[in-house]
Scaffold this active site. Structure first.
Site, PDB file in Angstrom:
ATOM      1  N   THR A 103      37.787  38.513  38.462  1.00  0.00           N
ATOM      2  CA  THR A 103      38.996  39.325  38.305  1.00  0.00           C
ATOM      3  C   THR A 103      40.236  38.464  38.089  1.00  0.00           C
ATOM      4  O   THR A 103      41.225  38.945  37.564  1.00  0.00           O
ATOM      5  CB  THR A 103      39.227  40.203  39.545  1.00  0.00           C
ATOM      6  OG1 THR A 103      39.126  39.368  40.702  1.00  0.00           O
ATOM      7  CG2 THR A 103      38.190  41.303  39.625  1.00  0.00           C
ATOM      8  N   GLY A 104      40.197  37.200  38.512  1.00  0.00           N
ATOM      9  CA  GLY A 104      41.387  36.350  38.343  1.00  0.00           C
ATOM     10  C   GLY A 104      42.525  36.814  39.212  1.00  0.00           C
ATOM     11  O   GLY A 104      43.648  36.405  39.074  1.00  0.00           O
ATOM     12  N   CYS A 105      42.231  37.718  40.117  1.00  0.00           N
ATOM     13  CA  CYS A 105      43.187  38.220  41.096  1.00  0.00           C
ATOM     14  C   CYS A 105      44.309  39.017  40.443  1.00  0.00           C
ATOM     15  O   CYS A 105      44.184  39.464  39.317  1.00  0.00           O
ATOM     16  CB  CYS A 105      43.709  37.093  41.971  1.00  0.00           C
ATOM     17  SG  CYS A 105      44.000  37.694  43.630  1.00  0.00           S
ATOM     18  N   ILE A 106      45.376  39.181  41.180  1.00  0.00           N
ATOM     19  CA  ILE A 106      46.389  40.176  40.783  1.00  0.00           C
ATOM     20  C   ILE A 106      47.616  39.512  40.151  1.00  0.00           C
ATOM     21  O   ILE A 106      48.368  38.869  40.794  1.00  0.00           O
ATOM     22  CB  ILE A 106      46.850  40.988  42.017  1.00  0.00           C
ATOM     23  CG1 ILE A 106      45.649  41.479  42.809  1.00  0.00           C
ATOM     24  CG2 ILE A 106      47.727  42.133  41.599  1.00  0.00           C
ATOM     25  CD1 ILE A 106      44.683  42.325  42.044  1.00  0.00           C
TER      26      ILE A 106
END
Lengths: 106, 410
Positions: A103-106
């Site tokens: 997801t590569g985070c937010i």
């Protein structure tokens, strides 16, 4: 060396539209080799170090590790990771290891 | 006498100190707040300094102004946390503090030295960050006399504090150079490790279109490997090169060094935290607020605010021997300054991506979600007052901690 692809290995395995496996628990090393062959990757021992680390991370945490985590915790330098998986190591290693897109985070 | 120790007096730690000082009986509890420096920075304001909308004086106040009288405030570096022994060692006079409960609010910080070549020759000459007051101020001086060229903004790696700030920087740059009459002499480039403008698909598409309409070029999936400041080039690990005249970096963000020294963090020094209860995954009397933890939501002040009520309730429940509530949903909202006195507002959580609609009153607003409007801009500008006067002191805000679907178009 030429890569041989045996399509039967992937029978019944579900992929999303970007080619990531839907159920990571369906994965086997043979499936990993086949996905790699489709991506024209000839897996070496060093690739397997990465894949094994990624699978272990999945077992521990339920998701694919980030690039930094593979480097810092898995101990494989980022430059080498790009040589092993030129099209984006975190993404391609996840793909070959049967995990969802990181997801590569937010 | 029992001790609640709070490490870090930024947005999260200050709010916790204020709230807990109301809840805990002063005859039973001592509250201690520790921070390494006296000055509180209004970090969302850093973005406006390069464009001379704010001056550095507009974003600072003494931390003591926000600490309630019944809280002991100590200025010191923190040398070590020993969670097994329930104690913390301060740098100041090597003093040990034993605690019954610990709140870690030590935040995240930029580390340009993590990227090869970044802090060599060009640092603060034509390479700047805007996540520190020093970087934003130096960049402001540079921009004032810049005649134009190629401005490259690069996000080194995720996660970063406030993931929309880089987009806001570019929108404001587009406005600023237009006002100065040199927009046609400036090329704006966003080099990002993401595959688009933002992490969430619907917002990414809308923000991506806005970049395009403003003539800002995106280089996606760009993972920076090194900066060559002698050639004015940044190079990715997959050997793409981008030339720059002005390089604005969003460096690697990491948790505090004391977290690493104490062996409490992950590979970026963020503390493993239960994403719904905000309790440490390893020690039950430790809670984490804001960007010091590893919860998968935005590292932003709004998130620390939405965490606050959940954290306060859970810490009190734990003190009473009750089960914790899993009520934190990852709620974040961000005003995105889009230039020319307009802004966008986005509101989202762990499960629901930003959607269009009205906020906070369904159907009325006054703010428009995922859409440009002047009200959103004024909301952002007024927010600085709200931050100093209401939010830090733990006052009531007209927003719920948990995200609501009311007034949104799914």
């Amino acid at each position: 060396m030429t890569l041989t692809i045996n399509p039967e290995v992937l029978e019944g395995i579900e992929f999303d539209e970007e080619g990531f496996m839907v159920d990571a628990d369906d994965w086997t090393p043979t499936i990993g080799e086949t996905i790699a062959a489709i991506l024209e990757l000839d897996l070496t021992e060093r690739h397997w170090d990465v894949i094994n680390f990624v699978r272990q991370e999945y077992a521990d945490k339920g998701e694919a590790p980030t690039l930094r985590r593979i480097t810092k915790v898995g101990g494989i330098p980022t430059k080498e990771l790009y040589q092993l998986f030129p099209d984006g190591p975190a993404k391609i290693a996840a793909k070959v290891s049967g995990l969802a897109k990181p997801t590569g985070c937010i | 006498m029992k001790t609640l120790l709070i490490l870090g007096a930024g947005t999260g730690g200050t709010m916790v100190a204020n709230k807990m000082s109301e809840h805990l009986d002063a005859n039973e509890w001592k509250i201690i707040l520790v921070d390494k420096d006296e000055t509180h920075y209004y970090q969302p304001g850093f973005l406006f300094i390069p464009f001379e909308i704010y001056s550095p004086q507009d974003v600072v106040k003494p931390k003591r102004d926000f600490v309630p009288p019944n809280v002991e405030f100590i200025i010191s570096d923190i040398e070590m946390i020993e969670p097994e022994q329930n104690r913390v060692k301060l740098a100041k006079r090597s003093k040990w503090i034993d605690y019954d409960y610990l709140v870690v609010a030590t935040g995240s910080h930029v580390h340009p030295e993590e990227t090869e070549g970044m802090v060599n020759g060009g640092w603060y000459k034509n390479i700047f960050d805007f996540y520190t007051v020093e970087g934003a101020t130096a960049l402001s001086r540079f921009l004032k006399f810049w005649k134009g060229g190629r401005l490259v903004l690069n996000i080194t790696e995720m996660p970063i504090k406030c993931p929309v700030a880089p987009l806001e920087f570019l929108f404001l740059a587009d406005w600023y150079f237009t006002e100065r009459g040199i927009r046609d002499k400036v090329e704006l480039v966003l080099a990002t490790p993401l595959d688009g403008a933002f992490t969430k698909p619907r917002a990414s598409a809308i923000l991506g279109n806005m970049l395009e309409n403003k003539g800002i070029y995106i280089e996606p999936e760009f993972n920076i490997g090194e900066v060559d400041s002698s050639k004015q080039v940044i190079r990715s690990y997959d050997e793409r090169e981008i030339d720059y005249d002005l390089f604005v970096t969003v460096p690697t963000n990491m948790g505090a060094e004391v977290i690493e020294r104490s062996g409490m963090g992950d590979e970026l020094n963020f503390i493993p935290t239960d994403k719904h209860t905000l309790q440490s995954k390893n020690w039950e009397n430790i809670f984490i607020i804001g960007d010091a933890g590893d919860v998968p939501t935005s590292k932003a002040g709004s998130v620390a605010h939405f965490m606050l009520d959940v954290l306060i309730e859970n810490m009190q429940r734990h003190m009473e021997g009750l089960e914790l509530r899993s009520t934190f949903d990852g709620h974040a909202n961000c005003f995105i300054e889009s230039g020319f006195e307009k802004g966008i507002l986005i509101d989202f959580n762990y499960d629901v991506e930003p959607l269009p609609g009205k906020y906070p009153l369904p159907g009325f607003g006054p703010f428009s979600l995922l859409q440009e409007s002047p009200a959103n801009h004024w909301g952002k500008m007024i927010f600085r007052w709200t931050y100093w006067n209401v939010l830090l002191k733990g006052g009531e805000m007209p927003f719920e901690s948990q995200m609501s679907m009311a007034g949104k178009w799914a």
